[in-house]
Design an enzyme around this catalytic site. Sequence first.
Site, PDB file in Angstrom:
ATOM      1  N   ASP A  32      -5.353  -3.412   4.360  1.00 58.95           N
ATOM      2  CA  ASP A  32      -5.381  -2.339   5.596  1.00 58.95           C
ATOM      3  C   ASP A  32      -7.431  -3.167   5.813  1.00 58.95           C
ATOM      4  OD1 ASP A  32      -6.667  -0.790   3.946  1.00 58.95           O
ATOM      5  OD2 ASP A  32      -5.060   0.426   5.352  1.00 58.95           O
ATOM      6  N   ASP A  36       0.906  -1.305  -0.192  1.00 57.26           N
ATOM      7  CA  ASP A  36       0.062   0.478   0.067  1.00 57.26           C
ATOM      8  C   ASP A  36       0.795   1.337   0.060  1.00 57.26           C
ATOM      9  OD1 ASP A  36      -2.446  -1.256   0.358  1.00 57.26           O
ATOM     10  OD2 ASP A  36      -2.127  -0.846   2.744  1.00 57.26           O
TER      11      ASP A  36
HETATM   12  P1  ATP Z   1      -3.294   2.703  -0.048  1.00 53.01           P
HETATM   13  O1  ATP Z   1      -3.490   2.628   1.179  1.00 53.01           O
HETATM   14  O2  ATP Z   1      -4.037   1.811  -0.747  1.00 53.01           O
HETATM   15  O3  ATP Z   1      -2.308   3.038  -0.841  1.00 53.01           O
HETATM   16  P2  ATP Z   1      -4.985   5.044   0.017  1.00 53.01           P
HETATM   17  O4  ATP Z   1      -5.173   5.050   1.281  1.00 53.01           O
HETATM   18  O5  ATP Z   1      -4.621   6.128  -0.893  1.00 53.01           O
HETATM   19  O6  ATP Z   1      -4.474   3.862  -0.959  1.00 53.01           O
HETATM   20  P3  ATP Z   1      -8.048   4.362  -0.392  1.00 53.01           P
HETATM   21  O7  ATP Z   1      -8.264   4.559   0.837  1.00 53.01           O
HETATM   22  O8  ATP Z   1      -8.540   3.469  -0.675  1.00 53.01           O
HETATM   23  O9  ATP Z   1      -6.842   4.213  -0.091  1.00 53.01           O
HETATM   24  O10 ATP Z   1      -8.903   5.372  -0.575  1.00 53.01           O
HETATM   25  C1  ATP Z   1      -8.674   5.599  -1.932  1.00 53.01           C
HETATM   26  C2  ATP Z   1      -9.193   7.095  -2.375  1.00 53.01           C
HETATM   27  O11 ATP Z   1     -10.309   8.058  -1.554  1.00 53.01           O
HETATM   28  C3  ATP Z   1      -8.009   8.433  -2.585  1.00 53.01           C
HETATM   29  O12 ATP Z   1      -7.558   8.714  -3.440  1.00 53.01           O
HETATM   30  C4  ATP Z   1      -9.592   9.520  -1.985  1.00 53.01           C
HETATM   31  O13 ATP Z   1      -9.695  10.219  -2.951  1.00 53.01           O
HETATM   32  C5  ATP Z   1     -10.611   9.020  -2.120  1.00 53.01           C
HETATM   33  N1  ATP Z   1     -10.716   8.645  -0.593  1.00 53.01           N
HETATM   34  C6  ATP Z   1      -9.570   8.509   1.115  1.00 53.01           C
HETATM   35  N2  ATP Z   1     -10.401   8.705   2.103  1.00 53.01           N
HETATM   36  C7  ATP Z   1     -11.447   9.372   2.002  1.00 53.01           C
HETATM   37  C8  ATP Z   1     -12.204   9.033   3.000  1.00 53.01           C
HETATM   38  N3  ATP Z   1     -12.092   9.428   4.205  1.00 53.01           N
HETATM   39  N4  ATP Z   1     -13.349  10.089   2.500  1.00 53.01           N
HETATM   40  C9  ATP Z   1     -13.805  10.525   1.227  1.00 53.01           C
HETATM   41  N5  ATP Z   1     -13.077   9.834  -0.023  1.00 53.01           N
HETATM   42  C10 ATP Z   1     -11.871   9.221   0.472  1.00 53.01           C
END
Ligand code: ATP
Length: 917
Positions: free
Chosen positions: A648, A341
């Site tokens: 996660d 990640d």
């Molecule tokens: P990884 O941990 O897999 O590297 P990540 O944590 O960046 O990736 P996600 O948490 O799945 O990936 O988030 C993907 C996308 O969703 C983000 O780029 C953002 O645009 C959106 N996002 C993340 N967190 C939130 C939230 N709490 N509310 C709304 N949108 C969110």
Amino acid sequence: MGATEDLVSTPPPASVGAAHGLPVADVVVLLGADRERGLSEAEAGGRLARLGANVLPRLDRRGPWLRFLLQFHHPLIYVLLAAAVATLALGDVVDAGVILAVVLANAVIGFVQESRAEQALDALMDMVRTETTVVRDGVRRRVPSAELVPGDVVVLDAGDRVPADLRLVEVHELHVDESALTGESDPVVKEAVALPVETALADRANMAYSSSLVGRGAGRGVVVATGADTEIGRIHRLVGEAETLETPLTRTITRFSQLLTVVILLLAALTFGLGLLRGQPAAEMLTAAVALAVGAIPEGLPAVVTITLAIGVARMARRRAVIRRLPAVETLGSTSVICTDKTGTLTANAMTVTTLLVGGRTVEVTGTGYAAAGELRRDGAVVQLGGEPALRECLVAGVLCNDARLTDTGGRRAVVGDPTEAALVVVGEKAGLDPHRLRSELPRVAAIPFDADRRWMATLHRAPDGRVVAYVKGAVERLLAMAATELRADGSTAPVDAAAVHSRADELAGQALRVLAIGTLELPPGTTELTEEALHGRLVLLGLQAMQDPPRPAALTAVAACQRAGIEVKMITGDHAGTARAIARRFGLGEGGDPVVVTGAELADHPAADLPTLVARTAVFARVSPEQKLRLVECLQRQGHVVAMTGDGVNDAPALRRADIGVAMGAGGTEVAKEAADMVLTDDDFASIEAAVEEGRGVFDNLRKFITFMLPTSFGQGLVVLTAVVAATTLPILPVQVLWVNLTTAVALGLVLAFEPLEDGVMRRPPVPATRPLLTGVVVGRIVLVSALMLVGAFGLFRWALAAGEPVEVARTVAVNVFIAVQVAYLLNCRSLERPMWRIGMWRNRWVLAGVGAMLGLQLLFTYAPWMNELFDTAPVAPVWWVWATAIGVAVHLLVEAEKWLRHRGAGRARVVGPGA
Ligand code: ATP
């Protein structure tokens, strides 16, 4: 007054039975609870002291007696017991007694070591603490699940493990997997309704039972039972099954040593028969057969393998990687690809909004971390919200469409919830908004929770004037797909210019910023439900909020270390391709630090036949859905890779299970992910994966070292006996003496190799393929060399002593001393299989010194203590024989070092003329 006193003096019950049949209000009263404010900390503390921790009683595995008895359940022990009986039949009571004493000592040592290994693994389980969100004194906080008490109000989210039995008060699409309890694997949809008392357990939709897992949605419930009073406690099944100490490797080794035992027994029988045919006395031949069997069977092997693995597990835990399944320790060493990640693992997951884009104009935000100190500036001037309706609305949306809370402890701010959301609260505060006030003025009436597949979340709020407003935040392309218009700086709306928004978002992402789009929609007054359809095609885009998330410093060096070690690091993230690329560049991912980036959408459209090539050359997978993670793991595995994969979320579980090493985040990960994983990182840091791989390589090295040590010494002894029989001469070493050598050297010498520290350069060589056998050419070559040297040395000195007129007891003691001297000298060789002895560092493994010291002490006793002479048929020897024994030991040591050197030179030359040149 009297009534209050009554209430105070009757403490609430430890649990409420049939809570599903009662209205919530009754449950709350019975438990002295408060649905909104929860218990007070003081009350919760009091209840915890009175009712005990919320933990399940541990099921005891096999009792100590049974485990002790099982120590005798080994082929070698059977051989030894048979030998004892045979020796007794020959009338040699002392020898029979010695053999039995040795068997007993062996069982005790095995039992103690196995118990310690099990205890070490048990202790690890406790390192991964589970936490729960509760409401106490009106505020949400995270507490260890063990501290929950009846009456607590628990908040459930997707990915949580239900920490106690709960009567649900409120649910939002709450789907729970109750298979741990009911065996039914389909998720159950929960509802906060009243049910008849007679409703069966599996149908109690208004309850969430301890140890079930929240697959989707969210909810709130009052704890009605904890610990042993819960349904799962009642059926008394320990969740997170007890570890077994078995792994594919230990099974292979056990099979191998069983096979060896059979071969050696056949050989022993042959020896016996051969001697008889030659007309040698039956008793003498029986002794020879027993000596052969006892000497050649590598009895310590399976136990030492288990112990080496357990030591590896403990070392990994010290470096913050907790192993949940023992086989992972072996596989880690051969990991060839790590799919990681981004957020939280490579980066710190410490988000700070630095840039806002509203109404086509950019605002910079100062200040770092979660402190509210900082300002909003445009063109150098501080921005006031008063004249900026669009900016204000964008910030308000960020604060309200939000589940994170910031707590102040000792002047330090900490985040409860998602750091991405916390950053949005902090930027609101910097602009002068008061999150508390906003939340009470615009209470939330409904929500669509965030989900890694959906990539956005929405909340519905009722304003004081009766208006109902939805706020939405999420991935830019998702919100653009829903948006019709955008808010301009002056508060008016215009059709959304998707291309312009995309290009600005890409620009921000290119600076390694995580970009969230913010939107809103006014719904008809009185609306209380929020659906995706209601938002679709009507959303008003408010702006973009971009946040920075610095790389973890340790992760930067760890990624480089993995690359040097021939391990490919691939980033798999839900984030924007631009952000992912910029971060990947900082980490030097991809060939020459230029990462190939592929998005989930591109992956989905790619022809299946070509997928392996694409996957092989891609360093960054962005906007990937959890299902695609599973396909990526499978694709890499088909190419022969050993894949470690981090995850996660709830939806990561299948990929974690499928990967050779599923890695879950201990701090930020969901319980579902932890349960599916082979390894849990207590600090979520990529550096801990690298540390675990390094330790895994060390474990594998130490196993190979032990085997390289163990087998030649076993074979050497067997060979000496066999030669004596074939040559029809006196046995140079008696069965009890062989037993002595075996037991003492396995414990005092062989075991110390399990403690050998990591060799320099473990992370500078390519991964060992998982299919590589333990018995490689090097090991086999050394078995032959050392066995032959032992034969010549022990046999030669034995014959020489006899020729010099020494009695046979002295000559045998001399032969035993040769064995010991050779084993001590050879042990020092085995500390590294490739590198010369002087490069390893004599003092790096203190156990070696302790072991060698103990061994010498024992051997002096064996040679000079009269009672030992009595027991083992030995006799004191003149110092000159020690000199010779030592000389043979030194000679063996030097010859093995010479062999290492020649091999090394040969390998070096092969490299020079090889294809890589
Ligand atoms: P990884 O941990 O897999 O590297 P990540 O944590 O960046 O990736 P996600 O948490 O799945 O990936 O988030 C993907 C996308 O969703 C983000 O780029 C953002 O645009 C959106 N996002 C993340 N967190 C939130 C939230 N709490 N509310 C709304 N949108 C969110």
